[in-house]
Design a protein around this motif. Structure first.
Motif, mmCIF file in Angstrom:
data_model
loop_
_atom_site.group_PDB
_atom_site.id
_atom_site.type_symbol
_atom_site.label_atom_id
_atom_site.label_comp_id
_atom_site.label_asym_id
_atom_site.label_seq_id
_atom_site.Cartn_x
_atom_site.Cartn_y
_atom_site.Cartn_z
ATOM 1 N N GLU A 1 0.855 -1.189 0.000
ATOM 2 C CA GLU A 1 0.000 0.000 0.000
ATOM 3 C C GLU A 1 0.887 1.233 0.000
ATOM 4 O O GLU A 1 1.948 1.252 0.665
ATOM 5 N N THR A 2 0.487 2.277 -0.721
ATOM 6 C CA THR A 2 1.256 3.520 -0.725
ATOM 7 C C THR A 2 0.955 4.333 0.523
ATOM 8 O O THR A 2 -0.195 4.469 0.944
ATOM 9 N N ASP A 3 2.029 4.860 1.121
ATOM 10 C CA ASP A 3 1.877 5.673 2.323
ATOM 11 C C ASP A 3 1.488 7.101 1.949
ATOM 12 O O ASP A 3 1.194 7.411 0.782
ATOM 13 N N PRO B 1 5.264 2.914 -1.935
ATOM 14 C CA PRO B 1 4.666 1.609 -1.675
ATOM 15 C C PRO B 1 5.392 0.868 -0.553
ATOM 16 O O PRO B 1 6.613 0.712 -0.591
ATOM 17 N N VAL C 1 2.405 -4.371 3.462
ATOM 18 C CA VAL C 1 1.371 -4.358 4.483
ATOM 19 C C VAL C 1 1.611 -5.522 5.439
ATOM 20 O O VAL C 1 1.713 -6.675 5.011
ATOM 21 N N LEU D 1 1.496 -0.543 8.100
ATOM 22 C CA LEU D 1 2.467 -0.496 7.015
ATOM 23 C C LEU D 1 3.860 -0.820 7.524
ATOM 24 O O LEU D 1 4.256 -0.377 8.608
ATOM 25 N N GLY E 1 -2.691 5.443 -0.226
ATOM 26 C CA GLY E 1 -3.809 4.523 -0.021
ATOM 27 C C GLY E 1 -4.068 3.543 -1.134
ATOM 28 O O GLY E 1 -4.999 2.741 -1.047
ATOM 29 N N ARG F 1 -3.456 0.153 -3.276
ATOM 30 C CA ARG F 1 -3.007 -1.185 -2.867
ATOM 31 C C ARG F 1 -2.787 -2.067 -4.083
ATOM 32 O O ARG F 1 -3.395 -1.874 -5.143
ATOM 33 N N PHE G 1 -7.283 -0.563 -5.582
ATOM 34 C CA PHE G 1 -7.164 -0.901 -4.168
ATOM 35 C C PHE G 1 -6.983 -2.403 -3.947
ATOM 36 O O PHE G 1 -7.256 -2.920 -2.870
#
Length: 358
Positions: free
Chosen positions: A158-160, A165, A168, A178, A209, A211, A249
């Motif tokens: 997932e990107t912060d 990325p 997770v 994360l 956000g 994924r 996502f």
């Protein structure tokens, strides 16, 4: 997703509630020998929780039998013809195919079930039940993997807030946080097969956000499966998406008792994610929808002529039932929208469904 501090480890069933990546958590949740979703003794198998093409209608096994006969002809009718079912569940597909084959072909077939669960009672004794694939180059025939790759565990990223990325991490109760940025071979795979719009390096720049599931373990698992064939055809049928249309996502989810549920890795539910079949495909592979593949194998949802109802009422009802089952298997919004990846090995088995790339 804000970072969380790791809590004390505890046990949920046989699952230790410690932080780990989704690949490790899924492996334990699905395949732990004593308490895995698929492997716990006495469990109902996939049919107890969701409806696959195999369970929807015997027409599916009949179509695989037709494909096996085409492979047999292309290979020159060898003395021993392998049928390798990878992710065999409780042996339902093999049982159906063996019942649908012509006697002359059935007499030469060597059926293998590759499944990590124990052999079910009452299974046809001809079926060689094993926990691992045959050795590389050991068999000649058809390898078929129906909804197997979606259960090969993968990492989720997932990107912060900076668009970087990150892996997770998850606990057995489904809580996530994360972890470290994605790097190495996983980052390379993400750049090649998922981005854009998900940035795939530590410099960030993507939207927060987003994924993705890193399908590299599935690419490797499929390549190993294909290598078991000395000659023949390998087929994977699964939920799939293409590089140009990856979901923003991800697709990670769970199933229990016929319903979609949150993916909690405690052994209580199936954990699955769609497959990047385009990443798995070798240079000679053919990719098509299940609808196109089954049409090419003689499965179509055409209603019988109404006149048949007057001349043969019972035959009309049977034909109507068959048409309904075929329609379910080929519905482009349902099972018919699955992807089929067909990989020929050696000469002769390319293009067995030629003309149906749709």
């Amino acid at each position: 997703m804000p970072p969380a501090r790791p809590g004390p480890a505890r046990t949920v069933g046989q699952m230790t509630n410690e932080w780990c990546g989704w690949r490790e958590a899924t492996e334990r949740a699905l395949y732990s020998p004593d308490d895995g979703f698929y492997t716990r003794p006495g469990g109902p198998g996939p049919a107890g929780h969701f409806r696959t093409s195999v369970h929807a209608s015997p027409l599916y096994a009949g179509a695989v039998a037709t494909l096996l006969c085409r492979v047999d002809t292309a290979l020159g009718r060898p003395d021993e013809l392998a049928l390798v079912d990878v992710g065999a569940g409780r042996g339902e597909l093999l049982t159906g195919v063996l019942a649908a084959l012509p006697a002359e072909v059935s007499a030469r077939v060597r059926p293998y079930a590759v499944e990590r669960a124990a052999r079910p009672q009452g299974l046809d004794p001809r079926i060689d039940w094993r926990g691992e694939l045959p050795a590389p180059g050991a068999v000649t025939g058809l390898l078929f993997a129906n909804e197997w790759l979606d259960n090969v565990p993968v990492e989720v990223v997932e990107t912060d807030e900076d668009g970087v990325p990150r892996r997770v991490l998850v606990r057995a109760d489904g809580t996530e946080r994360l972890g470290e940025p994605v790097d190495g071979a996983d980052a390379d795979w993400l750049r090649r097969w998922w981005a854009p719009p998900l940035a795939a390096d530590a410099t960030g720049g993507g939207s927060p956000g987003l994924r993705a599931e890193i399908g590299r373990p599935r690419d490797e698992a499929w390549a190993r499966a294909v290598r078991t064939l000395r000659a023949g055809l390998a087929v994977a049928a699964d939920y799939a998406h293409e590089r140009g249309d990856r979901p923003l996502f991800g697709t990670l989810t769970g199933f229990r008792d016929g319903r979609e549920v949150p993916p909690v890795p405690d052994g209580s539910c199936d954990i699955t994610a769609h497959v990047a079949l385009d990443a798995c495909a070798g240079p000679s592979a053919q990719r098509l929808t299940q609808r196109a593949a089954l049409h090419a194998l003689g499965v179509a949802g055409r209603r019988p002529p109404l006149a048949l109802a007057a001349t043969d009422p019972s035959g009309y009802v049977r034909a109507l039932s068959t048409a309904g089952a075929a329609a379910e298997l080929t519905d482009p919004a349902g099972l018919g929208g699955f992807g089929w990846l067909m990989e020929p090995v050696g000469r002769g088995c390319a293009g067995l469904l030629k003309g149906w790339d749709a």
